[in-house]
Design a protein around this motif. Structure first.
Motif, short mmCIF file in Angstrom:
data_model
loop_
_atom_site.label_atom_id
_atom_site.label_comp_id
_atom_site.label_asym_id
_atom_site.label_seq_id
_atom_site.Cartn_x
_atom_site.Cartn_y
_atom_site.Cartn_z
N ALA A 1 0.81 -1.21 0.00
CA ALA A 1 0.00 0.00 0.00
C ALA A 1 0.85 1.27 0.00
CB ALA A 1 -0.94 -0.01 1.20
N PHE A 2 1.97 1.26 0.75
CA PHE A 2 2.73 2.49 0.90
C PHE A 2 4.04 2.48 0.12
CE2 PHE A 2 0.02 2.00 4.65
CZ PHE A 2 -0.71 3.19 4.54
N ASP A 3 4.17 1.53 -0.80
CA ASP A 3 5.29 1.58 -1.74
C ASP A 3 5.01 2.64 -2.80
OD1 ASP A 3 6.88 -0.45 -0.65
OD2 ASP A 3 5.62 -2.00 -1.55
N LYS A 4 6.06 3.21 -3.35
CA LYS A 4 5.91 4.27 -4.34
C LYS A 4 5.26 3.74 -5.62
CE LYS A 4 7.73 7.66 -2.04
NZ LYS A 4 6.87 8.81 -1.58
N MET A 5 4.33 4.53 -6.17
CA MET A 5 3.68 4.17 -7.42
C MET A 5 4.66 4.40 -8.56
SD MET A 5 0.13 5.71 -9.05
CE MET A 5 -0.88 5.12 -7.69
N PRO A 6 4.87 3.39 -9.42
CA PRO A 6 5.84 3.56 -10.51
C PRO A 6 5.46 4.70 -11.44
CG PRO A 6 4.52 1.57 -10.82
CD PRO A 6 4.23 2.07 -9.45
#
Length: 476
Positions: A334-339
């Motif tokens: 959920a809190f990983d960076k959106m590519p």
């Protein structure tokens, strides 16, 4: 990496003469020189030891080279900065779209002027290189978000950003959706009026009709090959119903516990539509170079929005807080960076503010009106179905002439798929090759059904006549 796309550190390259340079000792003005990997050079040189024509060897080696070619589509520093600025701007003011709120409608319900303006905006984005920029971003991002809950949220932000580009050209334009359920109800969706020059253009190879003709990808011209893959089919309304009435997002996204659960996964069926369309659309590296990609993806997003509304009203679940935690894959949390949109986390794609402040969908009108001269109402199933464009076989009242050859002359050059859309549903057997026969069978069934109805009416009338006659005889 040099301009040819070959890595000098991994492939020893040499300059060779491809055509006459290899076959003769003289060079003419039509000869072409290209840089090839050592593997191709060795293939060409090996012809000296085999009793085969040199031109045949040349053709074979070059075909192998083209088939194995891998495109280099890394974003430039300027492109990376462009998407970073977009995500920063959107994050700073999520409650107001830069171009204003808009309604997305079914593509066939645009009038002629609206469709012309949409196509013109697409063409300008293509000419200025914006389509290529988004095509590259999607090819890179898909490898991170596929088979995960991040897919739906990324696709939503990606479409919003692209729609803003369209509206930068013309702020009266919005991104329409292609309701593929209207076409899957046909005898064969290959026969749909959509695959004529007025709409999407042909789907039987290189796109040579319509406003998107002769567009290019990094692998050559945009190509389609609808209904030809062993994988892929259009989504039906029944499938949509099985998805939207689930309550948890984890039930309609990857990962799944077993293959039997894939029938509820929206991404799985989205893959099927892209594979059905085939050609450029069946490869994530080139899919977003075809305008049809954006409209079919918008319909997938629409289905997700219906699911989210039912989540809220029937299941008492806030969709923005329902990002699944059952994923362990790198960069898919959920809190990983959106590519691409590096100022966003994956969960930002799940926010309610997009469909509250930026856009919404208008449901395509149903029977009995259908609100489009290119659809008709089937009273048998009480659904709007796309008209057929077939003019080479009489399919009754459900034909709309496209004033063009059913399948225009074109060519199809297959390419190796670098990033396939898998898993995917299997083909349902309705292919390009079976399209005419499928139409003929549909007409036969319709005529048989109409004949049965007439016979029942006649029998009913005769029955009433007999009862009247018996009654009159009794009174005598």
């Amino acid at each position: 990496m040099d301009k040819t796309g070959f890595d000098r550190t991994q492939n020893r390259t040499i300059v060779i003469f491809i055509m006459c340079c290899l076959l003769t000792e003289t060079v003419s003005q039509t000869d072409v020189c290209v840089r090839v990997p050592a593997k191709t050079s060795d293939c060409l040189q090996s012809s000296e030891y085999h009793p085969v024509p040199k031109d045949s060897v040349t053709q074979s080696c070059l075909q192998e080279l083209l088939w194995d070619f891998t495109t280099n589509q890394n974003l430039t520093a300027d492109e990376v900065d462009h998407f970073k600025r977009i995500s920063r701007r959107y994050l700073d003011s999520p409650s107001s779209s830069p171009s204003g709120f808009r309604q997305r409608r079914e593509y066939r319900q645009l009038n002629d002027l609206e469709r012309e303006k949409l196509h013109r905006s697409f063409q300008i984005l293509y000419d200025e290189g914006t389509i290529h920029r988004y095509g590259k971003l999607y090819g890179l991002a898909y490898t991170t978000v596929r088979k995960s809950p991040a897919f739906l949220g990324f696709q939503r932000v990606f479409l919003l950003a692209f729609e803003e580009e369209l509206r930068r050209i013309d702020n009266t334009v919005s991104l329409p959706y292609w309701d593929f359920t209207i076409d899957t109800e046909m005898d064969n969706p290959v026969n749909s009026i959509l695959w004529s020059r007025k709409y999407f253009g042909n789907g039987n190879g290189r796109v040579k009709t319509g406003d998107f003709r002769d567009w290019r990808t990094p692998k050559g011209y945009i190509q389609r090959r609808y209904g030809e893959s062993n994988y892929g089919k259009l989504m039906s309304r029944d499938v949509v119903k099985t998805i939207v009435y689930k309550c948890k997002t984890k039930d309609v996204t990857y990962p799944v516990r077993s293959e039997s659960e894939e029938i509820f996964v929206l991404e799985y069926h989205h893959n099927g539509i892209l594979n059905w369309l085939g050609g450029s659309a069946a490869d994530a590296k080139t899919a977003a170079y075809d305008p049809v990609f954006y409209m079919l993806s918008a319909c997938t997003d629409f289905i997700w929005e219906i699911f989210r509304k039912i989540q809220l009203t029937e299941c008492n679940i806030n969709p923005s807080m329902d990002y699944p935690t059952n994923t362990k894959a790198h960069k898919q949390g959920a809190f990983d960076k959106m590519p691409g949109f590096s100022q966003f986390s994956n969960v930002h794609g799940y926010s309610n503010y997009w469909s509250t402040f930026w856009y919404n969908y208008t449901l395509a009108q149903g029977c009995p009106n259908c609100n489009s001269k290119y659809q008709w109402c089937s009273t048998k199933v009480d659904r709007c179905i796309s008209h057929s464009r077939r003019t080479d076989y009489n399919v009754g009242r459900n034909v709309v002439s496209a004033n063009e050859a059913f399948e225009p002359d074109t060519e199809y050059v297959p390419h190796r798929v670098e990033i396939p859309f898998m898993p995917s549903p299997l083909n349902d057997g309705r292919t390009m090759a079976s399209a005419k026969l499928d139409a003929r069978k549909a007409v036969t069934r319709r005529r048989s059904s109409n004949k049965q109805q007439r016979n029942l009416f006649v029998l009913s009338a005769l029955g009433r006549s007999s009862l009247i006659s018996d009654s009159l005889s009794a009174n005598d």
